[in-house]
Design a protein around this motif. Sequence first.
Motif: not given
Length: 134
Positions: A48, A52, A85, A104-105, A108-109, A111-112, A118
């Motif tokens: 992560n 990021a 977590h 933040a968005s 998240d994107r 990492i996904e 993950s």
Amino acid sequence: MGLEVQRDGKHAFVGRNDRGAEVRIGRAGAEGAFSPAELLQIATAGCNAVTAEELITRRVGEDAKFRVSVTADRREGASELDAVHVAFDVDVSTLAADQREALASAVDRAIERLCTVSRTLKKGIPVTETFPTA
């Protein structure tokens, strides 16, 4: 060589890669070593963080320091984790509220889409073993 784990003593192992990196592995609570479950969690947090990093430094600043902590849920006596977590701790106080939400968005994107660890945990994959029989 690739990746390997070699026994180094009673309940003591060393994981190595072909670039010379080593990590001490042992049972939960072993002094100076990570347990395998801890390594799984660290791998998740590390993936992560690596994923990021550029997004964070581009918006917060090239010298931005940040921490990624990780915990896991595990039922008493279970030999598996029920959830992992991951939480980022980064000073975003220099950003406006809408910039914080956008960052933040974006994290998240990314990492996904890109975090191998993950993505693999969420997907679930077969794990195979071989053991000599002759």
